[in-house]
Design an enzyme around this catalytic site. Structure first.
Site, PDB file in Angstrom:
ATOM      1  N   ASP A 257      63.133  42.450  48.168  1.00  0.00           N
ATOM      2  CA  ASP A 257      62.809  43.749  47.611  1.00  0.00           C
ATOM      3  C   ASP A 257      62.509  43.510  46.119  1.00  0.00           C
ATOM      4  O   ASP A 257      62.971  42.520  45.556  1.00  0.00           O
ATOM      5  CB  ASP A 257      64.034  44.664  47.798  1.00  0.00           C
ATOM      6  CG  ASP A 257      63.994  45.903  46.935  1.00  0.00           C
ATOM      7  OD1 ASP A 257      63.050  46.681  47.091  1.00  0.00           O
ATOM      8  OD2 ASP A 257      64.914  46.100  46.121  1.00  0.00           O
TER       9      ASP A 257
ATOM     10  N   ASP B  46      68.842  45.584  47.739  1.00  0.00           N
ATOM     11  CA  ASP B  46      69.977  46.173  47.023  1.00  0.00           C
ATOM     12  C   ASP B  46      70.156  47.675  47.256  1.00  0.00           C
ATOM     13  O   ASP B  46      71.218  48.215  46.993  1.00  0.00           O
ATOM     14  CB  ASP B  46      69.817  45.943  45.515  1.00  0.00           C
ATOM     15  CG  ASP B  46      68.749  46.840  44.926  1.00  0.00           C
ATOM     16  OD1 ASP B  46      67.675  46.950  45.542  1.00  0.00           O
ATOM     17  OD2 ASP B  46      68.980  47.444  43.874  1.00  0.00           O
TER      18      ASP B  46
ATOM     19  N   ASP C 254      67.084  49.934  51.621  1.00  0.00           N
ATOM     20  CA  ASP C 254      66.966  48.581  52.152  1.00  0.00           C
ATOM     21  C   ASP C 254      67.873  48.329  53.348  1.00  0.00           C
ATOM     22  O   ASP C 254      67.728  47.316  54.038  1.00  0.00           O
ATOM     23  CB  ASP C 254      67.296  47.550  51.058  1.00  0.00           C
ATOM     24  CG  ASP C 254      66.324  47.615  49.898  1.00  0.00           C
ATOM     25  OD1 ASP C 254      65.154  47.934  50.144  1.00  0.00           O
ATOM     26  OD2 ASP C 254      66.741  47.332  48.764  1.00  0.00           O
TER      27      ASP C 254
HETATM   28  P1  ADP Z   1      61.216  49.701  45.583  1.00  0.00           P
HETATM   29  O1  ADP Z   1      60.718  49.410  46.982  1.00  0.00           O
HETATM   30  O2  ADP Z   1      60.451  48.900  44.570  1.00  0.00           O
HETATM   31  O3  ADP Z   1      62.705  49.486  45.449  1.00  0.00           O
HETATM   32  P2  ADP Z   1      61.157  52.673  46.003  1.00  0.00           P
HETATM   33  O4  ADP Z   1      60.834  52.567  47.462  1.00  0.00           O
HETATM   34  O5  ADP Z   1      62.494  53.225  45.635  1.00  0.00           O
HETATM   35  O6  ADP Z   1      60.884  51.258  45.226  1.00  0.00           O
HETATM   36  O7  ADP Z   1      60.065  53.585  45.305  1.00  0.00           O
HETATM   37  C1  ADP Z   1      58.689  53.272  45.406  1.00  0.00           C
HETATM   38  C2  ADP Z   1      57.890  53.917  44.318  1.00  0.00           C
HETATM   39  O8  ADP Z   1      57.961  55.351  44.407  1.00  0.00           O
HETATM   40  C3  ADP Z   1      58.394  53.606  42.916  1.00  0.00           C
HETATM   41  O9  ADP Z   1      57.888  52.389  42.435  1.00  0.00           O
HETATM   42  C4  ADP Z   1      57.867  54.812  42.127  1.00  0.00           C
HETATM   43  O10 ADP Z   1      56.522  54.621  41.807  1.00  0.00           O
HETATM   44  C5  ADP Z   1      57.975  55.961  43.114  1.00  0.00           C
HETATM   45  N1  ADP Z   1      59.237  56.707  42.946  1.00  0.00           N
HETATM   46  C6  ADP Z   1      60.238  56.829  43.855  1.00  0.00           C
HETATM   47  N2  ADP Z   1      61.227  57.614  43.396  1.00  0.00           N
HETATM   48  C7  ADP Z   1      60.889  58.006  42.143  1.00  0.00           C
HETATM   49  C8  ADP Z   1      61.503  58.833  41.126  1.00  0.00           C
HETATM   50  N3  ADP Z   1      62.674  59.425  41.292  1.00  0.00           N
HETATM   51  N4  ADP Z   1      60.827  58.972  39.973  1.00  0.00           N
HETATM   52  C9  ADP Z   1      59.651  58.376  39.780  1.00  0.00           C
HETATM   53  N5  ADP Z   1      59.011  57.608  40.680  1.00  0.00           N
HETATM   54  C10 ADP Z   1      59.606  57.429  41.862  1.00  0.00           C
HETATM   55 MG    MG Z   2      65.307  48.325  45.358  1.00  0.00          MG
END
Ligand code: ADP
Ligand code: MG
Length: 285
Positions: A38, A230, A234
């Site tokens: 991730d 994390d 996930d």
């Molecule tokens: P990752 O897979 O990198 O851990 P997430 O699945 O949590 O990321 O989120 C994917 C994308 O959605 C983030 O990179 C962001 O662009 C957007 N995003 C999700 N939640 C938020 C939030 N609370 N505020 C702003 N952007 C968000």
């Molecule tokens: Mg993450």
């Protein structure tokens, strides 16, 4: 392996910050070929910082008001920036998380939303903001687009540095014949920029939280897969993978789903886990 060898192996692992929750995991990891990571909080520090605020005057205040109820790491970055700028937040109603994309709410009875390009695709960016968006993404920054009452207020650029040992850990995995892969909900350009920085060649970006487990399953058609993550999102991928590895900093749900926990949050722990497994099972064969 004898029970004694396994005990020695798990004991040695624990000293290196690799907590092996059950002995079968130590054996399962031996034949793994692909290690999927991730991005946010795993490859990166997971402590993002706002570096750019481009747009209308009220942009950061609106964004922070929307993020006040969110538990996402990006929300924490936006709230910190607003606090540093001494901004007073407005109350919101109808708050709603759009998983893997952003958040929505009503502010002063008007629709407001913020998040990635997917979430805000119905709203047009000015040529100036479009150019800024491209520039920020190429600089490996995550861009949050803020929309209020049908209008794009502007963009917030957020930077999350790779962990100090990320590059070293990826090189060590490749040296052992393993293939590191990045799996993230973030967009392709940002993901690729960070992957380049740490030496990951294969990137699977724009994957929604509920698709992560399916992606792992798909990769498993070609061989055993370890998944390192994390977050709450996930957990399904951690349980689906041959071996689930969780950062010690992870959420309780992620910690429960993983078979191995890296108590010191260091990515070299993944390398150590492979080495210990190899030693444990080679010695007896
Ligand atoms: P990752 O897979 O990198 O851990 P997430 O699945 O949590 O990321 O989120 C994917 C994308 O959605 C983030 O990179 C962001 O662009 C957007 N995003 C999700 N939640 C938020 C939030 N609370 N505020 C702003 N952007 C968000
Ligand atoms: Mg993450």
């Amino acid at each position: 392996a004898t029970p004694t060898a396994i005990m020695v192996g798990t004991g040695r692992a624990a000293k290196l910050g690799v907590l092996i929750k059950d002995a079968t995991v130590l054996e399962a990891i031996d034949g793994v070929q692909t290690v999927v990571f991730d991005k946010t909080g795993t490859i990166t520090e997971g402590q993002p910082v706002v570096t750019d605020v481009v747009g209308q005057k009220d942009l950061l205040r609106v964004a922070a008001s929307l993020e006040a109820a969110s538990e996402h790491p990006l929300a924490a970055a936006i709230l910190t920036a607003a606090k540093q700028a001494d901004l007073t937040l407005s109350p919101v109603t109808d708050f709603q998380v759009v998983a893997g994309q952003g958040v929505k709410a009503k502010l002063a009875n008007k629709e407001a939303l913020l998040g990635n390009e997917q979430l805000t695709k119905a709203y047009e960016l000015s040529p100036r903001l479009q150019a800024t968006l491209t520039k920020l993404k190429q600089a490996a920054k995550t861009v949050v687009i803020v929309v209020y009452d049908g209008q794009v207020l502007g963009l917030i650029g957020i930077q999350d540095r790779p962990k100090a040992d990320a590059k070293q850990a990826m090189a060590a995995l490749v040296k052992r014949g393993l293939k590191p892969v990045m799996l993230t909900g973030d967009n392709e350009v940002v993901a690729q920029a960070i992957a380049d920085e740490v030496g990951i060649k294969e990137v699977i970006a724009g994957v929604l939280p509920d698709q992560k487990a399916a992606t792992i399953e798909h990769l498993q058609a070609a061989g055993k897969v370890a998944f390192v993550g994390d977050g709450i999102n996930d957990a399904p991928a951690l349980s689906t993978a041959t071996v689930g590895i969780t950062m010690g900093s992870g959420t309780d749900i992620a910690l429960e789903a993983g078979g191995i926990v890296l108590t010191n949050n260091q990515l070299m722990g993944v390398v150590n886990a492979f080495d210990i497994s190899q030693k444990t099972f080679k010695r007896i064969k």
